[in-house]
Motif scaffolding. Structure first.
Motif, PDB file in Angstrom:
ATOM      1  N   CYS A 106      50.073  37.022  14.409  1.00  0.00           N
ATOM      2  CA  CYS A 106      50.653  35.754  14.867  1.00  0.00           C
ATOM      3  C   CYS A 106      51.152  35.853  16.301  1.00  0.00           C
ATOM      4  O   CYS A 106      50.988  34.902  17.092  1.00  0.00           O
ATOM      5  CB  CYS A 106      51.782  35.329  13.929  1.00  0.00           C
ATOM      6  N   THR A 107      51.742  36.978  16.671  1.00  0.00           N
ATOM      7  CA  THR A 107      52.197  37.158  18.048  1.00  0.00           C
ATOM      8  C   THR A 107      51.020  37.152  19.008  1.00  0.00           C
ATOM      9  O   THR A 107      51.064  36.537  20.089  1.00  0.00           O
ATOM     10  CB  THR A 107      52.974  38.478  18.183  1.00  0.00           C
ATOM     11  N   THR A 108      49.953  37.830  18.613  1.00  0.00           N
ATOM     12  CA  THR A 108      48.751  37.862  19.450  1.00  0.00           C
ATOM     13  C   THR A 108      48.158  36.468  19.598  1.00  0.00           C
ATOM     14  O   THR A 108      47.770  36.057  20.695  1.00  0.00           O
ATOM     15  CB  THR A 108      47.709  38.816  18.849  1.00  0.00           C
ATOM     16  N   MET A 109      48.104  35.728  18.503  1.00  0.00           N
ATOM     17  CA  MET A 109      47.537  34.378  18.561  1.00  0.00           C
ATOM     18  C   MET A 109      48.396  33.467  19.432  1.00  0.00           C
ATOM     19  O   MET A 109      47.865  32.642  20.205  1.00  0.00           O
ATOM     20  CB  MET A 109      47.405  33.807  17.154  1.00  0.00           C
ATOM     21  N   ALA A 110      49.720  33.588  19.341  1.00  0.00           N
ATOM     22  CA  ALA A 110      50.600  32.770  20.188  1.00  0.00           C
ATOM     23  C   ALA A 110      50.351  33.065  21.662  1.00  0.00           C
ATOM     24  O   ALA A 110      50.314  32.153  22.497  1.00  0.00           O
ATOM     25  CB  ALA A 110      52.057  33.035  19.825  1.00  0.00           C
ATOM     26  N   ASP A 111      50.163  34.338  22.003  1.00  0.00           N
ATOM     27  CA  ASP A 111      49.870  34.717  23.387  1.00  0.00           C
ATOM     28  C   ASP A 111      48.546  34.124  23.849  1.00  0.00           C
ATOM     29  O   ASP A 111      48.408  33.692  25.001  1.00  0.00           O
ATOM     30  CB  ASP A 111      49.832  36.241  23.523  1.00  0.00           C
ATOM     31  N   VAL A 112      47.577  34.102  22.952  1.00  0.00           N
ATOM     32  CA  VAL A 112      46.272  33.535  23.292  1.00  0.00           C
ATOM     33  C   VAL A 112      46.409  32.039  23.575  1.00  0.00           C
ATOM     34  O   VAL A 112      45.855  31.519  24.555  1.00  0.00           O
ATOM     35  CB  VAL A 112      45.260  33.780  22.159  1.00  0.00           C
ATOM     36  N   VAL A 113      47.144  31.329  22.735  1.00  0.00           N
ATOM     37  CA  VAL A 113      47.332  29.889  22.941  1.00  0.00           C
ATOM     38  C   VAL A 113      48.016  29.635  24.281  1.00  0.00           C
ATOM     39  O   VAL A 113      47.622  28.720  25.031  1.00  0.00           O
ATOM     40  CB  VAL A 113      48.147  29.285  21.789  1.00  0.00           C
TER      41      VAL A 113
ATOM     42  N   ARG B 184      41.740  40.466  22.207  1.00  0.00           N
ATOM     43  CA  ARG B 184      43.093  40.985  22.442  1.00  0.00           C
ATOM     44  C   ARG B 184      43.391  42.258  21.636  1.00  0.00           C
ATOM     45  O   ARG B 184      44.477  42.813  21.752  1.00  0.00           O
ATOM     46  CB  ARG B 184      44.140  39.920  22.117  1.00  0.00           C
ATOM     47  N   LEU B 185      42.464  42.698  20.820  1.00  0.00           N
ATOM     48  CA  LEU B 185      42.591  43.980  20.107  1.00  0.00           C
ATOM     49  C   LEU B 185      43.872  44.064  19.287  1.00  0.00           C
ATOM     50  O   LEU B 185      44.598  45.053  19.324  1.00  0.00           O
ATOM     51  CB  LEU B 185      42.524  45.153  21.110  1.00  0.00           C
ATOM     52  N   TRP B 186      44.123  43.019  18.508  1.00  0.00           N
ATOM     53  CA  TRP B 186      45.334  43.008  17.703  1.00  0.00           C
ATOM     54  C   TRP B 186      45.381  44.197  16.725  1.00  0.00           C
ATOM     55  O   TRP B 186      46.468  44.731  16.441  1.00  0.00           O
ATOM     56  CB  TRP B 186      45.441  41.698  16.921  1.00  0.00           C
ATOM     57  N   ALA B 187      44.207  44.599  16.219  1.00  0.00           N
ATOM     58  CA  ALA B 187      44.184  45.693  15.241  1.00  0.00           C
ATOM     59  C   ALA B 187      44.665  46.999  15.858  1.00  0.00           C
ATOM     60  O   ALA B 187      45.382  47.779  15.215  1.00  0.00           O
ATOM     61  CB  ALA B 187      42.775  45.858  14.676  1.00  0.00           C
ATOM     62  N   ARG B 188      44.299  47.247  17.102  1.00  0.00           N
ATOM     63  CA  ARG B 188      44.753  48.471  17.758  1.00  0.00           C
ATOM     64  C   ARG B 188      46.270  48.441  17.953  1.00  0.00           C
ATOM     65  O   ARG B 188      46.953  49.456  17.753  1.00  0.00           O
ATOM     66  CB  ARG B 188      44.048  48.661  19.099  1.00  0.00           C
ATOM     67  N   LYS B 189      46.791  47.291  18.333  1.00  0.00           N
ATOM     68  CA  LYS B 189      48.248  47.172  18.488  1.00  0.00           C
ATOM     69  C   LYS B 189      48.958  47.482  17.173  1.00  0.00           C
ATOM     70  O   LYS B 189      49.961  48.201  17.149  1.00  0.00           O
ATOM     71  CB  LYS B 189      48.613  45.749  18.943  1.00  0.00           C
ATOM     72  N   PHE B 190      48.429  46.943  16.104  1.00  0.00           N
ATOM     73  CA  PHE B 190      49.030  47.153  14.791  1.00  0.00           C
ATOM     74  C   PHE B 190      48.987  48.631  14.400  1.00  0.00           C
ATOM     75  O   PHE B 190      49.998  49.209  13.968  1.00  0.00           O
ATOM     76  CB  PHE B 190      48.294  46.299  13.760  1.00  0.00           C
ATOM     77  N   MET B 191      47.838  49.266  14.564  1.00  0.00           N
ATOM     78  CA  MET B 191      47.705  50.667  14.164  1.00  0.00           C
ATOM     79  C   MET B 191      48.580  51.572  15.011  1.00  0.00           C
ATOM     80  O   MET B 191      49.176  52.530  14.504  1.00  0.00           O
ATOM     81  CB  MET B 191      46.233  51.095  14.255  1.00  0.00           C
ATOM     82  N   ARG B 192      48.672  51.283  16.301  1.00  0.00           N
ATOM     83  CA  ARG B 192      49.528  52.098  17.169  1.00  0.00           C
ATOM     84  C   ARG B 192      50.996  51.952  16.773  1.00  0.00           C
ATOM     85  O   ARG B 192      51.766  52.918  16.828  1.00  0.00           O
ATOM     86  CB  ARG B 192      49.318  51.688  18.627  1.00  0.00           C
ATOM     87  N   GLU B 193      51.391  50.754  16.388  1.00  0.00           N
ATOM     88  CA  GLU B 193      52.776  50.528  15.977  1.00  0.00           C
ATOM     89  C   GLU B 193      53.103  51.322  14.714  1.00  0.00           C
ATOM     90  O   GLU B 193      54.205  51.870  14.573  1.00  0.00           O
ATOM     91  CB  GLU B 193      52.996  49.036  15.732  1.00  0.00           C
ATOM     92  N   VAL B 194      52.143  51.409  13.806  1.00  0.00           N
ATOM     93  CA  VAL B 194      52.379  52.105  12.543  1.00  0.00           C
ATOM     94  C   VAL B 194      52.288  53.615  12.703  1.00  0.00           C
ATOM     95  O   VAL B 194      53.152  54.369  12.240  1.00  0.00           O
ATOM     96  CB  VAL B 194      51.384  51.628  11.470  1.00  0.00           C
ATOM     97  N   LEU B 195      51.247  54.096  13.380  1.00  0.00           N
ATOM     98  CA  LEU B 195      50.958  55.531  13.403  1.00  0.00           C
ATOM     99  C   LEU B 195      51.418  56.235  14.674  1.00  0.00           C
ATOM    100  O   LEU B 195      51.525  57.467  14.689  1.00  0.00           O
ATOM    101  CB  LEU B 195      49.451  55.762  13.219  1.00  0.00           C
ATOM    102  N   ASP B 196      51.650  55.478  15.735  1.00  0.00           N
ATOM    103  CA  ASP B 196      52.103  56.068  16.994  1.00  0.00           C
ATOM    104  C   ASP B 196      51.223  57.247  17.394  1.00  0.00           C
ATOM    105  O   ASP B 196      51.707  58.342  17.704  1.00  0.00           O
ATOM    106  CB  ASP B 196      53.562  56.521  16.881  1.00  0.00           C
ATOM    107  N   ASP B 197      49.905  57.012  17.399  1.00  0.00           N
ATOM    108  CA  ASP B 197      48.944  58.068  17.706  1.00  0.00           C
ATOM    109  C   ASP B 197      48.169  57.693  18.964  1.00  0.00           C
ATOM    110  O   ASP B 197      47.490  56.664  19.001  1.00  0.00           O
ATOM    111  CB  ASP B 197      47.976  58.255  16.537  1.00  0.00           C
TER     112      ASP B 197
END
Length: 666
Positions: free
Chosen positions: A649-656, A596-609
């Motif tokens: 946690c949001t990503t994991m909830a979606d996976v479940v 689910r590429l949670w790390a990419r979601k996180f980085m995009r949220e922070v850096l908006d790049d």
């Protein structure tokens, strides 16, 4: 009285009797012989008659009186089985995919021509292995010459079979080096991200980063902030998500085996396809046998065994590309150190199936083609900082390679000789880790590649084209013979960084995680004498060492959530033994979570790049994004720790939720 019985006849008799008596109730598939007269009529240059026999597994066995004829049989068998696959693979390598498959392959052909993947611009040197290539081509072309009509695949594609030559073989090898690990996209993405946000944001997400690399980022900051990512389309024309694969290969010397002899295991982890990626074949001539796997259409055994040696390989994740930022502020001039010289220009004609031939202009510096100019020639909008452009240097662009470069490997009598045959004038047109063992207990590992011998810089980020210190020589055989009879008694590779800080220069800048290699090492360091059975068990081992490394940090995050779905995931993962077995529930949660590429979601949220959108599809080597990489003390990501927890946690909830919909609530 019976006359002399040949080895071939003995093998066939044993196979027949074994299947007849041991499997009396099964379906017995007759051995399939090729009509000898059919083959010989087409192979007027053969030394003598030879036989081709397909066994019950569909593997051809060629029995010949000379090694050359054995290779003629190999070419013939490959042509009979895989002619369309060979035709298509050759079209890719010769930069003619658009002519065969249509306009969507124009970008691929254009970039490969600009970088001389087909080798046309550097010529075709002669090789001591050319006699094997010529024999193989005799057999392959005999199939084509004997066709009364085009096979169905060709008719459907609107193509016609054609004869093959040495240039096709050489191009196939060069293409192998080119396509397996396009590390230049990672360098562009990393350079732009570091220049835009600062090196510290991504310091812990790259394997190697030197002081000289940081100086390059600082020097080129203005250009790198605007370096174009449009050229990524040239590398991955149709990429929507990362296509990841793996392989492993290990060997032990006699000190670790029950037999006292060296042993080798290799598994390329290729997906099941029709036709198979590999062409398995056995060749026999008096005093000589080889069995192994080749790519259809070339006489190169990438893994195999003879009476004297055995060898296997993995994708090496070898970094054979460099990205250079060029100063071109004087029109068609480029800066080299303290002088300005003209850019080089030439055109390429790309034939297109069902369309008009495209004329592409290639503009290059001494280091390589300018990517912005190439994408504009392909009508792709591209921008860059004024006065700067990006050159791509591939290690083989200006290096001629032969057709016979890899053909003689099965003739080696030892692991040492194998290494000498792997490199031709210090050049090897591959990007693999290869391990070879021999009957006298010799064990060697080779980085089978040609790459820049970088100094100071690691190669992880773009470099200045005008810096004379970045004119690197190429590697040689001695430097890439990286293990000789290691004291530990074993050698292993699994797409990982096999060198660490050893060696004269960095080889693996963007490898996969080392977990599989680590698990193989754990197994090999068990104090026991290995057998074939224990090797099989090791190959089937399903312990996920990376999960064992990731879980402590992941569980610490999940434990903080009050979401019932996350709590369920926590319970499953907490009790998981990190065995990826079909009966375990935790893998159904863990692996989709990684996807689910949670790390990419996180980085995009922070850096908006938007550059982060290219990860991992167009930059799969940027993969060091575990929780610990973000929460390293001093990292700027630490100030967003709460957002990181929320994203996970949001990503994991979606996976479940997704797993529950698919497999049920229980």
């Amino acid at each position: 009285m019976l006359g002399p019985v040949s080895q071939k006849e003995i093998c066939l008799l044993i196979d027949f009797l074994g299947r007849f008596f041991l499997q009396p109730r099964g379906n017995i598939k007759d051995l399939w012989f090729v009509d000898e007269s059919e083959v010989m009529m087409r192979l007027s240059g053969a030394d003598a008659a030879f036989d081709i026999v397909w066994d019950k597994h569909g593997i051809p066995h060629i029995y010949a009186s000379t090694i050359a004829d054995a290779y003629r049989g190999m070419g013939f068998a490959a042509g009979k089985e895989r002619l369309w696959q060979i035709h298509q693979s050759t079209a890719y390598a010769m930069c003619e995919a658009a002519a065969l498959l249509g306009e969507r392959f124009i970008p691929q052909d254009a970039l490969q021509r600009a970088c001389n993947v087909h080798g046309t611009h550097t010529g075709l040197p002669e090789s001591e292995g050319d006699w094997i290539v010529d024999a193989y081509l005799d057999g392959l072309n005999a199939v084509i010459d004997g066709l009364d009509e085009s096979p169905p695949e060709f008719i459907r594609a609107g193509a016609k079979p054609r004869r093959f030559n040495r240039a096709d073989i050489a191009a196939r090898y060069r293409f192998t080096s080119w396509f397996q690990h396009k590390s230049w996209t990672e360098k562009i993405a990393l350079g732009r991200l570091m220049a835009t946000h600062g090196v510290d944001w991504f310091r812990h997400h790259v394997l190697h980063l030197s002081d000289a690399d940081e100086e390059s980022i600082a020097e080129l900051r203005t250009a790198l902030k605007e370096i174009s990512i449009t050229p990524f389309v040239l590398a991955y024309p149709e990429a929507e998500s990362a296509v990841l694969s793996g392989s492993n290969n290990w060997a032990i010397s006699g000190q670790l085996s029950a037999s006292g002899k060296a042993m080798l295991a290799t598994d390329p982890h290729q997906p099941h396809t029709i036709p198979n990626t590999f062409f398995y074949v056995h060749l026999h001539a008096p005093g000589w046998d080889v069995f192994g796997a080749a790519f259809p259409g070339v006489p190169y055994f990438m893994m195999g065994t003879t009476r004297d040696i055995a060898w296997g390989l993995t994708t090496g994740f070898v970094d054979c590309y460099d990205v250079f930022v060029e100063e071109t502020s004087r029109g068609d001039m480029v800066r080299n150190s303290d002088s300005w010289v003209p850019l080089l220009k030439f055109t390429e004609q790309i034939e297109v199936k069902g369309g008009e031939t495209r004329t592409i202009e290639v503009v290059r510096s001494e280091r390589g083609p300018l990517l912005e100019r190439l994408t504009r020639s392909l009508d792709m909008p591209t921008t860059s900082a004024e006065g700067f452009e990006t050159a791509l240097q591939w290690s083989l662009t200006d290096v001629p390679t032969s057709a016979g470069a890899l053909a003689r490997l099965p003739l080696a009598g030892s692991a040492e000789e194998f290494g000498h045959l792997l490199f031709e004038d210090d050049v090897c047109p591959l990007v693999n880790n290869i391990i070879c063992v021999d009957k006298d207990d010799g064990l060697r590992r080779f980085i089978a590649a040609t790459l820049p011998a970088r100094s100071g810089v690691t190669g992880s980020v773009p470099l200045s084209g005008s810096n004379s210190g970045h004119q690197f020589r190429l590697s040689n055989e001695a430097e890439l013979t990286v293990e000789i009879d290691p004291e530990c008694g074993y050698s292993l590779t699994a797409n990982n960084d096999t060198m660490g800080e050893s060696g004269p220069f960095y080889i693996h800048n963007f490898p996969t995680h080392s977990a599989r290699a680590g698990r193989v090492r754990e197994i090999l360091e068990v104090d026991e004498r290995f057998t074939v059975t224990s090797f099989k068990e090791a190959q089937l081992d399903i312990t996920d060492l990376r999960a064992r490394q990731v879980l402590p940090g992941l569980l610490a995050v999940l434990k903080e959530s009050d979401d019932d779905r996350v709590a369920l995931a926590y319970e499953l993962l907490f009790h998981w033994d990190c065995q990826a077995s079909k009966d375990a529930g935790a893998p159904c949660i863990y692996y989709p979570f990684l996807d689910r590429l949670w790390a990419r979601k996180f980085m995009r949220e922070v850096l908006d790049d938007p550059v982060l959108n290219a990860i991992p599809a167009a930059a799969p080597g940027l993969n060091r994004f575990d929780i610990e990489n973000f929460l390293t003390p001093g990292s700027p990501w630490m100030q967003y720790e709460s957002l990181l927890y929320e994203t996970i946690c949001t990503t994991m909830a979606d996976v479940v939720d997704s797993v529950a919909r698919t497999l049920g609530d229980d």
